[in-house]
Each structure stands twice: as C-alpha cells, then as structure tokens.
Design a protein around this motif. Structure first.
Motif, PDB file in Angstrom:
ATOM      1  N   ALA A 383       0.568  -1.136   0.012  1.00  0.00           N
ATOM      2  CA  ALA A 383      -0.004  -0.022   0.199  1.00  0.00           C
ATOM      3  C   ALA A 383       0.865   1.158   0.115  1.00  0.00           C
ATOM      4  O   ALA A 383       2.100   1.267   0.396  1.00  0.00           O
ATOM      5  CB  ALA A 383      -0.888  -0.134   1.145  1.00  0.00           C
ATOM      6  N   VAL A 384       0.410   2.305  -0.629  1.00  0.00           N
ATOM      7  CA  VAL A 384       0.679   3.765  -0.271  1.00  0.00           C
ATOM      8  C   VAL A 384       0.140   4.263   0.460  1.00  0.00           C
ATOM      9  O   VAL A 384      -1.019   4.207   0.524  1.00  0.00           O
ATOM     10  CB  VAL A 384       1.382   4.169  -1.529  1.00  0.00           C
ATOM     11  N   TRP A 385       0.631   5.510   1.311  1.00  0.00           N
ATOM     12  CA  TRP A 385       0.146   6.295   2.252  1.00  0.00           C
ATOM     13  C   TRP A 385       0.071   7.763   1.917  1.00  0.00           C
ATOM     14  O   TRP A 385       0.741   8.183   1.262  1.00  0.00           O
ATOM     15  CB  TRP A 385       1.018   6.196   3.602  1.00  0.00           C
ATOM     16  N   VAL A 386      -1.417   8.091   2.015  1.00  0.00           N
ATOM     17  CA  VAL A 386      -1.606   9.484   1.356  1.00  0.00           C
ATOM     18  C   VAL A 386      -1.837  10.124   2.549  1.00  0.00           C
ATOM     19  O   VAL A 386      -2.644   9.925   3.477  1.00  0.00           O
ATOM     20  CB  VAL A 386      -3.088   9.344   0.709  1.00  0.00           C
ATOM     21  N   THR A 387      -1.015  11.428   2.655  1.00  0.00           N
ATOM     22  CA  THR A 387      -0.932  12.205   3.852  1.00  0.00           C
ATOM     23  C   THR A 387      -2.144  13.166   3.940  1.00  0.00           C
ATOM     24  O   THR A 387      -2.603  13.463   2.605  1.00  0.00           O
ATOM     25  CB  THR A 387       0.406  12.904   3.907  1.00  0.00           C
ATOM     26  N   GLU A 415       0.051  11.968  -8.454  1.00  0.00           N
ATOM     27  CA  GLU A 415       0.980  12.556  -7.538  1.00  0.00           C
ATOM     28  C   GLU A 415       0.035  14.038  -6.792  1.00  0.00           C
ATOM     29  O   GLU A 415      -0.022  14.178  -5.788  1.00  0.00           O
ATOM     30  CB  GLU A 415       2.580  12.931  -7.952  1.00  0.00           C
ATOM     31  N   ALA A 416      -0.250  14.472  -8.050  1.00  0.00           N
ATOM     32  CA  ALA A 416      -0.940  15.939  -7.630  1.00  0.00           C
ATOM     33  C   ALA A 416      -2.366  15.719  -6.542  1.00  0.00           C
ATOM     34  O   ALA A 416      -2.645  16.232  -5.775  1.00  0.00           O
ATOM     35  CB  ALA A 416      -1.587  16.716  -8.832  1.00  0.00           C
ATOM     36  N   VAL A 417      -3.034  14.705  -6.862  1.00  0.00           N
ATOM     37  CA  VAL A 417      -4.270  14.137  -6.222  1.00  0.00           C
ATOM     38  C   VAL A 417      -3.868  13.556  -4.677  1.00  0.00           C
ATOM     39  O   VAL A 417      -4.459  14.214  -4.014  1.00  0.00           O
ATOM     40  CB  VAL A 417      -5.024  13.203  -7.122  1.00  0.00           C
ATOM     41  N   ALA A 418      -2.690  12.955  -4.808  1.00  0.00           N
ATOM     42  CA  ALA A 418      -2.290  12.307  -3.507  1.00  0.00           C
ATOM     43  C   ALA A 418      -2.025  13.370  -2.636  1.00  0.00           C
ATOM     44  O   ALA A 418      -2.159  13.300  -1.184  1.00  0.00           O
ATOM     45  CB  ALA A 418      -1.306  11.259  -3.611  1.00  0.00           C
ATOM     46  N   SER A 419      -1.212  14.504  -3.103  1.00  0.00           N
ATOM     47  CA  SER A 419      -0.829  15.548  -2.296  1.00  0.00           C
ATOM     48  C   SER A 419      -1.920  16.371  -1.532  1.00  0.00           C
ATOM     49  O   SER A 419      -1.955  17.166  -0.531  1.00  0.00           O
ATOM     50  CB  SER A 419      -0.038  16.702  -3.228  1.00  0.00           C
ATOM     51  N   ARG A 420      -3.134  16.345  -2.407  1.00  0.00           N
ATOM     52  CA  ARG A 420      -4.271  16.971  -1.522  1.00  0.00           C
ATOM     53  C   ARG A 420      -4.769  15.922  -0.502  1.00  0.00           C
ATOM     54  O   ARG A 420      -5.893  16.376   0.037  1.00  0.00           O
ATOM     55  CB  ARG A 420      -5.384  17.051  -2.588  1.00  0.00           C
ATOM     56  N   GLY A 421      -4.640  14.701  -0.393  1.00  0.00           N
ATOM     57  CA  GLY A 421      -5.003  13.821   0.589  1.00  0.00           C
ATOM     58  C   GLY A 421      -6.178  13.114   0.267  1.00  0.00           C
ATOM     59  O   GLY A 421      -6.835  12.507   0.781  1.00  0.00           O
ATOM     60  N   VAL A 422      -6.079  12.661  -1.364  1.00  0.00           N
ATOM     61  CA  VAL A 422      -7.418  12.071  -1.877  1.00  0.00           C
ATOM     62  C   VAL A 422      -6.818  10.967  -2.619  1.00  0.00           C
ATOM     63  O   VAL A 422      -5.863  11.070  -3.109  1.00  0.00           O
ATOM     64  CB  VAL A 422      -8.218  13.043  -2.914  1.00  0.00           C
ATOM     65  N   ASP A 423      -7.535   9.826  -2.706  1.00  0.00           N
ATOM     66  CA  ASP A 423      -7.376   8.697  -3.388  1.00  0.00           C
ATOM     67  C   ASP A 423      -7.776   9.055  -4.930  1.00  0.00           C
ATOM     68  O   ASP A 423      -8.916   9.251  -4.987  1.00  0.00           O
ATOM     69  CB  ASP A 423      -8.010   7.465  -2.969  1.00  0.00           C
TER      70      ASP A 423
END
Length: 460
Positions: A383-387, A415-423
């Motif tokens: 899994a990868v973890w979204v902050t 990457e841009a979406v993950a930086s917003r804390g969203v899957d």
C-alpha cells in the motif's frame, strides 16, 4: 613540560575542538546513547508537565500533531486486481471505526494519540491483538515497558531498557508490565510479560545509532520554557504590585493618616468616587503612584525567547504563539514550505514506516488468511500512504502552477491528487458519477479549463 604538552593537545584545526579558557566548563556529550537512556525519564516527566501547564508547549504540541496526522494518514492498496483493491479499501475504512481495542477513538484518532505520545514522552507503544480473527490495536503507556529491566542473556543476546535483542541486534521482544501505571484500584504490579516484537509497534524518532528508547522532542527547550515562564510571572507580579498602590498623602509633620472611606482589610471599598474633591489640612499634599509599565525591551526579549523555543521545537513561531503581526505573504509561504518538507519526511520515515505500515500489513494478512478477502498475502499487503491535504497560502497560484507541472509532464496527476490527501481512484469514480448524473438531468456546467490561456500568460 606538562604545560607545553597541554597546549599542544589544546591546539586543533577546528576551533570547536580546541581547548583553552573559552572552552573551560562547557558541557559535551561523548556518549549520546548512554545520555539518552539516563535522561529520558526526567525529560518525559518535565515535558508532560510543560504541555499540561505551559500554553506555548501545548500549542507547539498540537501544531505538530495536526501537521503530522491531521484527519489521518490513509493507505491506498496496491493490489494488482482493481476489484480486490476496491474491496480492501472499503473493508479497511470500515475497520478503522473498530481499530481501537479500548473503544475510545478510531484508527485515525489512534494515530494522533501515538504521535502526541511520541512528541511529549519521546515514544509510543501499541500491542496488536487478534480477537475473533480480527485485528485490534491497544495503545499502552511507555512506562509499561520496563526501562529498568537490563539483562545479559545467553549467546550474546540481551535485554536493554525492557527491549530484548537477539545475538545479531534485532528486536525480538518487549517486556511489559501487565498493569498500566497510575491505576486507581490496587497496587502497581511488578509482574511482566514477554510480548514478541512482531506484536508490538514502537514509534519514536531515532537520533543516534544504537538508540533503544525515544527521547522527548521538548528536550532542547524545556529549560528555556521554564525561564520564559519565570520572566513572564515576574513581569505580571510587577504589574500587580504597581497597580495596588493608588496614592499617598504627605503631611508637613510626617504623620500619616488613612484615607476616608470604608476599609476592608488593606483595601478601601467606599468613600473614594470619581469627581470627589478632598480637602486636605495645611501642608498636606496628595502624590499618586506611577505603576511601572512593561518596557519594550522586555517585550522584545520575550518575543526573541518565544522564537528560540519555536526553533528548538521545530515549528514556525506563529504556530507556537499565534501572533501574525510580523508575518507577510513571502515569509509565511517560505516558512510553511520548509516546515512541510520536515513534516513530510517524518510522516514517511517515522510514522508510516514504524507504525502505520506494520498495522496495515497485519490487518491485510488477517483479511487474506481468513478468506474475507480472496487474495494472496503478498498481493494484499502492499500500500501507499496518502497524507492529509495541506492548505495552501495562495490556492489560485499554487493550483495554476500544479496544472502547468502536470501539462509539462513534470509530475503525474496521481501525485498531484495524492498531495491533496485524496485517493485518485475514488476521485475519478466520484467525478464520473457526478458527470453521469449531470448528463442524465440535462445539466451543463462551464468547462474547467476556461482560464487556461490566462494561466499560460501569467506563467510567461
């Protein structure tokens, strides 16, 4: 001869390694791991007191917890099958509500509690418990891991501060008191149990090679905060004493007479009213007190001390004291960028690596082994973890820069979406659902890229 030898030894190419008068009496730390073991309990006790009574310490603690955890660091399954990946994500989100074995919070609340303990005490512990084939996470007090338990075992194995190591230095077990300290009923039991290391999550920020237990993050600033508290208390007492003195009547013969009015103890509660004219005897005069004011030098010194405390704790000063009067757009943006880089490094190298990943892997393994999710264990655990999403200082410019970076191939949309804390998969499914619903209802909205030329012009 001895003096000549001493002078030769004191001469070094590095000024910081020289001897001489300027370095006499200066402390040093030749054995950091030993000092960490010896000082951790005292530092933890003082840090607990500080965050309970000092507003700057409490504010700094919450700033770290909110930045590292926020609403929670969430996993995204990397299972090769999309359907199984969605199932794992759905089942994990349901499990988060029952993750806490004590039933006090959810999995994301546990994250905040673990981080809070790591910052104040220096470390946090949880025990992974399996109940009816389902994982439960129980947080324990760091003092339950017996720091006084030090034993040399056979073949070079050893127990250091309650942590058992095998012959090659790997952690294999933790020796934990069966009762939590501070229980209301009964005396504290000294009975310990040995818990395998794979069932224990030990979260702490490693500072030195060979470090066994964690050290409070408040260690560099505890003394400075105590001095700051003393300075502030002294200024407040000074103001109180000055405000208590109203005025004095000086007579020619040096005799003193009290003010007219009703007196309770040492205070006059009646008789002195606004606009009152008092007639004095010949030779008498009234002198009013001049309460001392806090000088600007004292204010500047206390602000400087607050900045030093913030630097020692590793947070921007305005997050510590909440004063934005000296902050402009450029300074707050530069400070946030540096702080968020530090936060991101700690999130992935400490919080995720030491705590969140082992917990998720244990949960996913149980899901696969019990058949609740049809999958191989090795496929279910990655899994990868979204902050959590970080709020931008200037959302418009930051969004425009992000759009340009995606368009230029400098970063992926994932990457841009993950930086917003969203899957991203959940986001795409939600967008598709909204679009289908709008099309079904005959709704039309303005295109999202109407401002694209303006973005390019601004960038140019």
């Amino acid at each position: 001869m001895f003096d000549r030898l001493r002078k030769i030894l004191e001469r070094r190419s590095y000024d910081a390694a020289q001897g001489g008068r300027r370095w006499r009496g200066q402390p040093s730390m030749p054995a950091p791991v030993t000092e960490t073991h010896a000082a951790r309990f005292t530092l933890a006790a003082r840090a607990r007191y500080a965050v309970s009574n000092n507003p700057l310490a409490a504010s700094g603690l919450e700033a770290w917890v909110n930045s590292l955890v926020g609403v929670g660091v969430k996993p995204q399954s990397r299972h090769p099958d999309p359907a199984t990946r969605d199932l794992l994500s759905t089942r994990f989100e349901r499990w988060t509500d029952t993750a806490d074995a004590d039933g006090l919070t959810d999995f994301y609340g546990l994250q905040a509690s673990l981080v809070r303990s790591m910052i104040v005490v220096g470390e946090a512990f949880t025990v992974l418990v399996t109940e009816g084939g389902r994982l439960r996470v129980r947080q324990i007090d760091p003092d339950q891991v017996d720091a006084s338990h030090n034993v040399r075992l056979a073949n070079g194995a050893q127990i250091v501060q309650g942590v058992e190591f095998d012959t090659v230095g790997r952690r294999v077990a933790y020796h934990v008191f069966t009762e939590r300290p501070g229980q209301i009923f009964g005396e504290h039991s000294l009975r310990r149990e040995r818990i395998p290391a794979e069932d224990v999550v030990h979260l702490f920020r490693p500072l030195w090679p060979g470090q066994v237990r964690g050290l409070s993050w408040f260690a560099p600033i505890l003394l400075r905060m105590a001095d700051h508290d003393s300075t502030r208390d002294a200024q407040q007492v000074r103001q109180k004493v000055g405000a208590m003195l109203t005025g004095f009547v000086r007579s020619a013969d040096g005799g003193g007479q009290p003010f007219d009015g009703e007196q309770v103890g040492g205070a006059i509660t009646g008789g002195l009213e606004p606009g009152t004219i008092k007639y004095l005897a010949p030779g008498e005069e009234v002198v009013f007190s001049n309460p001392p004011a806090i000088g600007m030098d004292a204010v500047a010194f206390m602000r400087l001390t607050e900045r030093e405390i913030a630097v020692g704790l590793g947070v921007p000063p305005y997050l510590l004291h909440g004063d934005l009067s000296d902050v402009n757009f450029s300074s707050i943006r530069a400070g946030l960028i540096a702080f968020r880089e530090r936060v991101e490094a700690l999130q992935h190298s400490v919080l995720v690596y030491q705590a969140l990943r082992p917990i998720y892997e244990r949960w996913a393994t149980l899901e696969a082994l019990t058949g609740r999710v049809v999958s191989r264990v090795e496929d279910a655990t990655p899994a990868v973890w979204v902050t959590p999403r970080q709020v931008w200082v200037d959302p418009l410019k930051d969004t425009q820069a992000e759009i340009l970076a995606i368009s230029a191939g400098l970063k992926s949309r994932r990457e841009a979406v993950a930086s917003r804390g969203v899957d991203i998969e959940a986001l795409d499914a939600e967008i598709a659902t909204d679009k289908a619903r709008a099309d079904g209802l005959g709704l039309t909205f303005a295109p999202a890229n109407d401002n694209a030329p303006a973005v390019a012009d601004d960038a140019a």
